[in-house]
Scaffold this motif. Sequence first.
Motif: not given
Length: 327
Positions: A300-314, A320-323
């Motif tokens: 899963l590629v996100l726009g920013s780090s979810p460690v810094d801001d969890l809302s990044a998961v949206t 990528y699935r199975a490469g």
Amino acid sequence: MCICAGTAPRTPWRTWRPTTTRPFWRPHARLRRTTLATGVTTVRDLGDRDYLTLALRDKMPPTQRPDIIAAGPPVTTHGGHCHFLGGEAEGADALRAAVRERAERGCHVVKVMASGGAMTPGSNSLQQQYDLSDLRLIADEAHRRGLTAAAHAHAVPAIADVIESGFDTIEHFSFMSPDGVGLRQDLVDEVVRRGTFVSVTVGMLPSNAPLPPPVAARIAEFWDIVAKVIASGARVVPGTDSGIAPDKPHGVYPHALLQLAELGMPTRDVLRSATTEAAKAVGRAGRKGALRPCADADLLVLGSSPVDDLSAVTDIHAVYRAGHRVR
């Protein structure tokens, strides 16, 4: 990310009584793609009718769906919670046969309705459906055949027996009793000691619509319990029951992670809960939930780090699935 709860057609369960799987092929396929597009690359489905999810898993290419860990019809008593899905079984011989059938069909988890549920007419969440010996038989037989065991449990006595029986995951963990909702700390302590996974039912679309006061009060009591379970150090993983109501559509999983944080789970723990811990809970440790050699190439590629801001998961930029890139 892995998702740790049952999924169902986006139709109220009260009206979900198909006599054949055929009408649900297309909507199920569409909903699986929706789930995959929101970054959920592995889904544990804890309730279908006539093994629809297994058939779907076999017919859809891996790059068009999440990796599906299916339970088939949940094992339930005659006329019990979700009996209309076809999983009724009572007595030692019938319960062994139910587990054997699921193993032979290719399920990887056995789901049992240890207590009743509010969404089945005639069922009661406070009612315990199986006794300790039955639950122990189901869990032992599942483990003997290499399957994990999951139990739907609302009522306090059912929760106690599920823990004692050695189930891998407890779904809901809501501590309902005739006097209301109230945490049993001794049972939470035992879950922590055993390392049992608690799959809490979180995740819904944000809404400002007011709820009836009794409903709002009951929900607030449940959220208080979840917060205390999180604080206890239990192995909490997010489930969603996605598809069961309009505010719980397929694809709601990122909101479940935000809700865990709102209930007190630290950000890094939320991310572990949705990845490495969820993979362990669904029996995919080593293959899912971490970047390592020989693991599945589900990313899963996100726009920013979810460690810094969890809302990044949206803020999903690619999946990528199975490469293969699927979004």
